[in-house]
Motif scaffolding. Structure first.
Motif, PDB file in Angstrom:
ATOM      1  N   MET A  56       0.829  -1.161  -0.049  1.00  0.00           N
ATOM      2  CA  MET A  56       0.057  -0.047  -0.128  1.00  0.00           C
ATOM      3  C   MET A  56       0.731   1.274   0.089  1.00  0.00           C
ATOM      4  N   LYS A  57       1.963   1.099   0.649  1.00  0.00           N
ATOM      5  CA  LYS A  57       2.724   2.511   0.628  1.00  0.00           C
ATOM      6  C   LYS A  57       3.170   2.967  -0.656  1.00  0.00           C
ATOM      7  N   VAL A  60      -0.237   3.565  -3.168  1.00  0.00           N
ATOM      8  CA  VAL A  60      -1.168   4.986  -3.211  1.00  0.00           C
ATOM      9  C   VAL A  60      -0.703   6.200  -4.025  1.00  0.00           C
ATOM     10  N   ASN A  61       0.600   5.883  -4.556  1.00  0.00           N
ATOM     11  CA  ASN A  61       1.351   6.672  -5.363  1.00  0.00           C
ATOM     12  C   ASN A  61       1.097   6.374  -6.862  1.00  0.00           C
ATOM     13  N   PHE A  65      -3.914   3.723  -8.577  1.00  0.00           N
ATOM     14  CA  PHE A  65      -4.781   4.116  -7.249  1.00  0.00           C
ATOM     15  C   PHE A  65      -5.545   5.219  -7.685  1.00  0.00           C
ATOM     16  N   LYS A  66      -4.815   6.372  -8.315  1.00  0.00           N
ATOM     17  CA  LYS A  66      -5.679   7.545  -8.267  1.00  0.00           C
ATOM     18  C   LYS A  66      -6.693   7.614  -9.040  1.00  0.00           C
ATOM     19  N   ASP A 251      -1.821  -0.326   7.191  1.00  0.00           N
ATOM     20  CA  ASP A 251      -1.953   0.365   5.835  1.00  0.00           C
ATOM     21  C   ASP A 251      -2.851   1.437   5.979  1.00  0.00           C
ATOM     22  N   TYR A 254      -0.887   4.981   5.339  1.00  0.00           N
ATOM     23  CA  TYR A 254      -0.656   5.381   4.260  1.00  0.00           C
ATOM     24  C   TYR A 254      -2.101   6.203   3.490  1.00  0.00           C
ATOM     25  N   LEU A 255      -3.012   5.668   3.547  1.00  0.00           N
ATOM     26  CA  LEU A 255      -4.078   6.427   2.903  1.00  0.00           C
ATOM     27  C   LEU A 255      -4.656   7.540   3.863  1.00  0.00           C
ATOM     28  N   LYS A 258      -2.666  10.390   2.603  1.00  0.00           N
ATOM     29  CA  LYS A 258      -2.933  10.824   1.262  1.00  0.00           C
ATOM     30  C   LYS A 258      -4.187  11.743   1.626  1.00  0.00           C
ATOM     31  N   THR A 262      -9.815   7.333   6.750  1.00  0.00           N
ATOM     32  CA  THR A 262      -9.885   5.981   6.838  1.00  0.00           C
ATOM     33  C   THR A 262      -9.964   5.414   8.331  1.00  0.00           C
TER      34      THR A 262
END
Length: 307
Positions: A56-57, A60-61, A65-66, A251, A254-255, A258, A262
């Motif tokens: 996930m780290k 998310v980049n 994911f976007k 995880d 990391y969300l 951003k 969560t």
């Protein structure tokens, strides 16, 4: 499964159970021809236990994911011996460090000063002096709403050194797992870590295997419509939802980092905490009830209006 209906299995609590419950809940919604305004995505990620460096780290980049356009997320939650379901809104930051403590060597029949083990003993003493202060805090907040936020957990989980039974070890390595209190300043913590090294001599070093310095927070009040949806859905089922600080790190961090709200959420009530321990279990009735709960929670979340 034993005679009490307890399922004993690796992942019964952490967290193969949740993945199955998600899939079963979504299967029910599909079978019932439920139409949802929002899209539900399930991600089953790798590497979470060791810091998500391949999970996930990094996910998310990514562009992938976007394009999901995530508005809210759920992640793994906590067991509880009571009936109240816990929802974590912030995780503690995880530091994993490999310390190398050095000293003089020689034949095993000698007793020189300043051996690797001598210096490691000094190192342990200063580390455990600090650990004792944190255990005292833990005990003082055990029954308060502050909980895990107030203390830094610290454990030395692996130790290795030496080359033979009759040779004095010149180097001892120890891996430490630390989870920072929510108000701990990373620079202050690093200064403290360096002071431990100096206390044990001048030729010691530390390598950071993991060093998370940021952990975002999700609002758990009426300003967050997703929290309101979960709270009200569960209240309607006769279940109380309580916000807590997660004692570990998941995880979800990391969300949140951003900017995505969560919550860590699980339905494991009336369950003794045995994550990473022997006899990990979950009662079959608790597990099946969890599918009912997830079905209603996911339905409610997917109906939260877009802002």
């Amino acid at each position: 499964m034993d005679e009490n209906g307890d399922i004993y299995a690796r992942g019964a609590q952490d967290t193969k159970d949740i993945a199955i419950q998600y899939l079963e809940a979504i299967k029910r919604l599909k079978n019932d021809n439920v139409t949802l305004p929002r899209t539900l995505h399930i991600t089953i990620m790798t590497d979470e236990e060791s810091g998500s460096a391949q999970g996930m780290k990094v996910f998310v980049n990514t562009t992938e994911f976007k394009t999901l356009n995530v508005g809210f997320a759920l992640d793994e939650g906590q067991t509880t011996p009571g009936d109240t379901i816990l929802a974590s809104f912030v995780d503690k930051r995880a530091w994993s460090m490999c310390f190398t403590i050095r000293g003089v060597g020689g034949h095993g029949s000698l007793m020189p000063d300043g051996t690797g083990m001598d210096n490691f003993h000094t190192f342990l003493n200063v580390v455990y002096d600090y650990r004792d202060t944190q255990k005292a805090i833990l005990k003082s907040v055990a029954n308060s709403t502050v909980g895990a936020a107030a203390y830094t957990s610290i454990n030395i989980n692996t130790v290795k050194g030496g080359i033979a039974s009759n040779v004095i070890a010149t180097e001892i390595q120890a891996i430490m797992d630390m989870r920072l209190a929510t108000d701990a300043n990373p620079q202050d913590m690093e200064t403290m870590v360096n002071s431990w090294l100096r206390a044990a001599g001048n030729n010691n070093s530390v390598t950071y295997l993991r060093k998370d310095t940021e952990s975002g927070i999700t609002s758990v009040d009426n300003t967050n419509p997703f929290w309101v949806s979960m709270r009200d859905t569960l209240n309607g089922m006769g279940i109380r939802l309580e916000p807590v600080v997660k004692a570990a790190m998941s995880d979800a961090t990391y969300l949140r980092n951003k900017g995505i709200p969560t919550l860590g959420f699980a339905t494991k009530t009336r369950t003794i905490h045995r994550l990473h321990a022997k006899d990990e279990y979950q009662n079959v009735e608790t597990f099946l009830r969890g599918i009912d709960i997830y079905t209603e929670v996911l339905k409610g979340l997917a109906n939260v209006p877009s802002s």
